[in-house]
Design a protein around this motif. Structure first.
Motif, short mmCIF file in Angstrom:
data_model
loop_
_atom_site.label_atom_id
_atom_site.label_comp_id
_atom_site.label_asym_id
_atom_site.label_seq_id
_atom_site.Cartn_x
_atom_site.Cartn_y
_atom_site.Cartn_z
N TYR A 287 0.82 -1.22 0.00
CA TYR A 287 0.00 0.00 0.00
C TYR A 287 0.85 1.27 0.00
O TYR A 287 0.52 2.28 0.62
N THR A 288 1.97 1.22 -0.70
CA THR A 288 2.91 2.35 -0.65
C THR A 288 2.36 3.60 -1.35
O THR A 288 2.87 4.70 -1.12
N ASP A 289 1.38 3.43 -2.23
CA ASP A 289 0.82 4.58 -2.95
C ASP A 289 -0.41 5.17 -2.27
O ASP A 289 -1.00 6.12 -2.79
N MET A 290 -0.81 4.63 -1.14
CA MET A 290 -2.01 5.12 -0.47
C MET A 290 -1.71 6.32 0.42
O MET A 290 -0.67 6.38 1.07
N ILE A 291 -2.64 7.26 0.44
CA ILE A 291 -2.51 8.45 1.28
C ILE A 291 -3.87 8.80 1.86
O ILE A 291 -4.91 8.40 1.33
N VAL A 292 -3.86 9.53 2.95
CA VAL A 292 -5.08 10.06 3.56
C VAL A 292 -5.16 11.54 3.20
O VAL A 292 -4.24 12.31 3.48
N LEU A 293 -6.24 11.93 2.55
CA LEU A 293 -6.39 13.31 2.09
C LEU A 293 -6.55 14.28 3.27
O LEU A 293 -7.08 13.90 4.32
N PRO A 294 -6.11 15.53 3.10
CA PRO A 294 -6.14 16.50 4.22
C PRO A 294 -7.49 17.17 4.40
O PRO A 294 -7.59 18.39 4.42
N TYR A 295 -8.54 16.37 4.54
CA TYR A 295 -9.88 16.92 4.79
C TYR A 295 -10.38 16.39 6.13
O TYR A 295 -10.29 15.20 6.41
N GLN A 296 -10.91 17.27 6.97
CA GLN A 296 -11.48 16.89 8.25
C GLN A 296 -12.97 17.20 8.24
O GLN A 296 -13.37 18.33 7.99
N PHE A 297 -13.78 16.19 8.51
CA PHE A 297 -15.23 16.39 8.53
C PHE A 297 -15.87 15.34 9.42
O PHE A 297 -15.28 14.30 9.73
N GLU A 298 -17.07 15.61 9.85
CA GLU A 298 -17.88 14.69 10.67
C GLU A 298 -17.12 14.25 11.93
O GLU A 298 -16.56 13.16 12.01
N LYS A 299 -17.09 15.12 12.92
CA LYS A 299 -16.39 14.83 14.17
C LYS A 299 -16.91 13.55 14.82
O LYS A 299 -18.11 13.28 14.81
N GLN A 300 -16.00 12.76 15.39
CA GLN A 300 -16.34 11.51 16.05
C GLN A 300 -15.83 11.53 17.50
O GLN A 300 -14.77 12.08 17.79
#
Length: 372
Positions: free
Chosen positions: A318-331
């Motif tokens: 999974y070397t090409d996977m990233i988490v996008l810099p968007y924050q939404f829907e607080k948990q």
């Protein structure tokens, strides 16, 4: 008189015994509602790094650590049984188990069926994607609407400034306007405006008219801020274009194939926004599907996604996977507790104390250090 004293003494003893009989049980029940000899039935499900279930007997993770500290403080005997998420919530709601522990988000829908402890971790939903190839990234950048708008603004500003200076200077300033034909001079004016926008103001003494020099000073005041703003917008556009230009916000998920965990808050979020998606049993299953190209984006809790992708990259996958810099829907994560639980108050007090401890902060650093 002697007969009266002999009667009073036994009555006094009787009243003392009665007072002790009433006061002792009241004191013992007020200090702790939990029966120390009872076995607490605990349910959990695999959700790294909060619950890591390696085999039938081995449980580790942040939530497990928190529960072990609570059980130690309250002197509880317990047993843990593994459940899928839906079955875990059902078991707590139906009274089959006393408490559910993992990365369980507190939601109004779940509150209608069962109780929750105080929150022990706050986070938000996030989107994971695979990085695009260089050619696809370049195409997406060049077709990016924000980038095209910025370029249009730049060209219009350059044309406007160039036209003003051409009107003021072209008849008397042979140094800036040396071409013989009018169209060529118009091009020179546009180039002057473009250089003014991208490079900053020209030297004050380059202009021969007083109006040109005054205008140069005025533009100089605003050009630095203008250039800085344009640079920031372009940097953001290029960065997001290299990540995944198809997703600018969570609503863009409606245009691509998306995956979410079954019966999770991420699945509920997509359903509430009328976004069609494919449901998976675990986050691992979603990441496998993303790697194979079966889906184009994964939505899940931010720390869970980042932790599992980080661990996968350490194994060389999974070397090409990233988490996008968007924050939404607080948990907010909490323990799921059966309704009218006799030990909810004691559990919450212990939870709050442990959250303030050095051990808890060290545990957070252990699991989340070096996670981007």
């Amino acid at each position: 008189m002697a007969e009266t004293k002999s009667i009073t003494k036994p009555l006094s003893i009787l009243f003392c015994l009665l007072f002790m009989f009433i006061s002792v049980p009241a004191q013992s029940t007020s200090t702790n509602n939990i029966k120390q000899d009872s076995l607490i039935k605990v349910g959990s499900y695999h959700c790294p790094p909060f619950v890591i279930h390696e085999n039938d007997e081995d449980y580790t993770g942040l939530t497990i650590l928190l529960w072990e500290q609570i059980a130690k403080r309250l002197n509880l005997q317990y047993e843990i049984k593994q459940y899928p998420l839906t079955e875990l919530l059902d078991a707590v709601a139906e009274g089959k188990i006393n408490i559910g522990i993992s990365c369980i988000s507190i939601t109004p829908e779940r509150e209608e069926r069962l109780d929750f402890s105080h929150s022990f971790y706050e986070t938000h939903l996030a989107i994971a994607v695979k990085k695009q190839g260089y050619l696809a990234s370049i195409i997406n950048i060049l077709t990016n609407k924000k980038l095209l708008l910025v370029l249009a603004i730049l060209l219009c500003a350059a044309a406007l400034i160039g036209s003003v200076f051409y009107f003021l200077e072209h008849k008397i300033n042979d140094k800036l306007y040396s071409m013989q034909t009018r169209p060529a001079r118009f091009v020179e004016g546009f180039i002057l405006g473009l250089l003014f926008i991208t490079k900053g103001p020209f030297n004050y003494f380059e202009f021969k008219t007083l109006s040109g020099r005054v205008l140069t000073v005025i533009i100089a005041i605003f050009s630095t801020l203008f250039i800085a703003s344009i640079t920031a917008v372009l940097a953001s556009t290029f960065t997001l274009g290299l990540l995944n230009s198809d997703i600018k916000n969570p609503n863009d998920l409606a245009n691509i194939k998306t995956g979410a965990k079954k019966s999770s808050t991420s699945s509920q979020f997509l359903t509430n926004h009328s976004i069609v998606h494919k449901a998976y049993n675990t986050v691992e299953d979603m990441l496998v599907a993303l790697e194979k190209g079966e889906i184009e984006a994964v939505i899940a809790d931010d720390p869970v996604l980042k932790y599992q992708i980080k661990k996968a990259k350490e194994r060389g996958v999974y070397t090409d996977m990233i988490v996008l810099p968007y924050q939404f829907e607080k948990q907010n994560y909490g323990f799921a507790i059966e309704d009218n639980s006799p030990y909810e108050e004691e559990l919450n007090r212990a939870l709050l104390k442990i959250r303030q401890s050095i051990e808890w902060r060290q545990a957070l650093n252990k699991y989340f250090t070096d996670i981007p």
